[in-house]
Design an enzyme around this catalytic site. Structure first.
Site, PDB file in Angstrom:
ATOM      1  N   ASP A  59       0.839  -1.206   0.000  1.00 20.69           N
ATOM      2  CA  ASP A  59       0.000   0.000   0.000  1.00 20.69           C
ATOM      3  C   ASP A  59       0.875   1.257   0.000  1.00 20.69           C
ATOM      4  O   ASP A  59       2.033   1.214   0.422  1.00 20.69           O
ATOM      5  CB  ASP A  59      -0.939   0.038   1.204  1.00 20.69           C
ATOM      6  CG  ASP A  59      -2.200   0.864   0.918  1.00 20.69           C
ATOM      7  OD1 ASP A  59      -3.277   0.262   0.741  1.00 20.69           O
ATOM      8  OD2 ASP A  59      -2.112   2.111   0.849  1.00 20.69           O
ATOM      9  N   ASP A 104      -7.997  -4.447  -3.704  1.00 21.20           N
ATOM     10  CA  ASP A 104      -9.101  -3.588  -3.252  1.00 21.20           C
ATOM     11  C   ASP A 104      -8.697  -2.125  -3.483  1.00 21.20           C
ATOM     12  O   ASP A 104      -9.231  -1.217  -2.850  1.00 21.20           O
ATOM     13  CB  ASP A 104      -9.359  -3.863  -1.760  1.00 21.20           C
ATOM     14  CG  ASP A 104     -10.714  -3.353  -1.287  1.00 21.20           C
ATOM     15  OD1 ASP A 104     -11.595  -3.119  -2.131  1.00 21.20           O
ATOM     16  OD2 ASP A 104     -10.887  -3.196  -0.063  1.00 21.20           O
ATOM     17  N   LYS A 144     -11.452  -5.026  -7.169  1.00 23.81           N
ATOM     18  CA  LYS A 144     -12.553  -4.054  -7.124  1.00 23.81           C
ATOM     19  C   LYS A 144     -12.470  -3.108  -8.314  1.00 23.81           C
ATOM     20  O   LYS A 144     -11.379  -2.707  -8.708  1.00 23.81           O
ATOM     21  CB  LYS A 144     -12.430  -3.237  -5.840  1.00 23.81           C
ATOM     22  CG  LYS A 144     -13.483  -2.140  -5.732  1.00 23.81           C
ATOM     23  CD  LYS A 144     -13.492  -1.523  -4.363  1.00 23.81           C
ATOM     24  CE  LYS A 144     -12.266  -0.639  -4.151  1.00 23.81           C
ATOM     25  NZ  LYS A 144     -12.222  -0.117  -2.760  1.00 23.81           N
TER      26      LYS A 144
HETATM   27  C1  SAM Z   1     -10.326   0.647   0.121  1.00 22.03           C
HETATM   28  S1  SAM Z   1      -8.675   0.729   0.657  1.00 22.03           S
HETATM   29  C2  SAM Z   1      -8.279  -0.957   0.981  1.00 22.03           C
HETATM   30  C3  SAM Z   1      -8.920  -1.546   2.199  1.00 22.03           C
HETATM   31  C4  SAM Z   1      -8.374  -2.907   2.540  1.00 22.03           C
HETATM   32  N1  SAM Z   1      -8.815  -3.919   1.579  1.00 22.03           N
HETATM   33  C5  SAM Z   1      -8.756  -3.373   3.918  1.00 22.03           C
HETATM   34  O1  SAM Z   1      -9.472  -4.363   4.026  1.00 22.03           O
HETATM   35  O2  SAM Z   1      -8.337  -2.772   4.905  1.00 22.03           O
HETATM   36  C6  SAM Z   1      -7.819   1.065  -0.828  1.00 22.03           C
HETATM   37  C7  SAM Z   1      -6.320   1.223  -0.672  1.00 22.03           C
HETATM   38  O3  SAM Z   1      -5.710   1.228  -1.966  1.00 22.03           O
HETATM   39  C8  SAM Z   1      -4.498   1.922  -1.823  1.00 22.03           C
HETATM   40  N2  SAM Z   1      -3.948   2.257  -3.150  1.00 22.03           N
HETATM   41  C9  SAM Z   1      -4.542   2.965  -4.134  1.00 22.03           C
HETATM   42  N3  SAM Z   1      -3.712   3.098  -5.192  1.00 22.03           N
HETATM   43  C10 SAM Z   1      -2.562   2.430  -4.864  1.00 22.03           C
HETATM   44  C11 SAM Z   1      -1.329   2.207  -5.535  1.00 22.03           C
HETATM   45  N4  SAM Z   1      -1.097   2.698  -6.764  1.00 22.03           N
HETATM   46  N5  SAM Z   1      -0.369   1.488  -4.914  1.00 22.03           N
HETATM   47  C12 SAM Z   1      -0.587   0.990  -3.668  1.00 22.03           C
HETATM   48  N6  SAM Z   1      -1.740   1.171  -2.974  1.00 22.03           N
HETATM   49  C13 SAM Z   1      -2.718   1.890  -3.564  1.00 22.03           C
HETATM   50  C14 SAM Z   1      -4.891   3.143  -0.990  1.00 22.03           C
HETATM   51  O4  SAM Z   1      -3.774   3.726  -0.369  1.00 22.03           O
HETATM   52  C15 SAM Z   1      -5.890   2.526   0.009  1.00 22.03           C
HETATM   53  O5  SAM Z   1      -5.278   2.239   1.247  1.00 22.03           O
END
Ligand code: SAM
Length: 189
Positions: A59, A104, A144
């Site tokens: 993340d 996700d 997702k």
């Molecule tokens: C909805 S949250 C995930 C929740 C997680 N599945 C949980 O159960 O706790 C989406 C995450 O995607 C991460 N994210 C988005 N784009 C990203 C990228 N390019 N690289 C790494 N993480 C990313 C965001 O930082 C965020 O923490």
């Protein structure tokens, strides 16, 4: 409910429902979770993969450490982050491939439906391409995406590489949300 039951996010339930319906993760699996913060899916994956499995998360944001989970902080879209992940997988499991890839990941939300859909499709497409490099034959992929006009073409693209591809709208998602999970089972390279 998530807090009461020790899970870090309500997102945990979405993965549990997907698991209940499609049996994505089994004991002993090596699982990669893209966009894992704060770690709700990691907790569920850890429980399902058990002591004989391995779980890796990526993340942009830091997470509180979780027992038995290897976490890599970085942007999944950057090759350098992916390389760190590949190295961690080999060092931890002695394997170059994994059984399950989860994503996700959400893009930054603009509030404009078409822009958010396009950004989400871009992320999920990168996750799919990465999953195709990493998965074992027969492996599973769950990602997702925000629904919109490119959704059907994603389904067609994924169907060319997996034996089963289904859209799953979770009861744990907010009613107003356009998010849907694409569940892909049985990777065939
Ligand atoms: C909805 S949250 C995930 C929740 C997680 N599945 C949980 O159960 O706790 C989406 C995450 O995607 C991460 N994210 C988005 N784009 C990203 C990228 N390019 N690289 C790494 N993480 C990313 C965001 O930082 C965020 O923490």
């Amino acid at each position: 409910m998530a807090k009461k039951e020790h899970y870090r996010s309500r997102a945990s339930y979405k993965l549990m429902y997907i698991q209940e319906k499609y049996g994505i993760i089994k004991e002993g699996d090596v699982v990669v979770d893209l966009g894992c913060a704060p770690g709700g899916w990691l907790q569920v994956a850890r429980e399902l993969a058990g002591a004989s499995g391995s779980v890796f998360g990526i993340d942009l944001e830091e997470i509180e450490p979780l027992d038995g989970v290897v976490f890599i902080r970085g942007n999944f879209l950057r090759e350098e982050t992916r390389e760190r992940l590949r190295t961690a997988i080999v060092e931890t499991t002695g394997r170059e491939n994994v059984d399950v890839v989860l994503s996700d990941m959400s893009p930054n939300i603009s509030g404009n439906y078409s822009i958010d859909h396009a950004r989400s499709v871009d992320l999920v497409t990168h996750a799919f391409e990465f999953a195709c490099q990493l998965l074992v034959h027969g492996g599973n992929f769950v990602a997702k995406v925000f629904q919109g006009d490119m959704y059907e073409s994603l389904i067609r693209k994924f169907s060319a590489k997996f034996a089963l591809v289904k859209g799953y709208k979770s009861d744990a998602s907010r009613k107003s949300s356009s998010e849907i999970y694409i569940v892909c089972k049985g990777y065939c390279p």
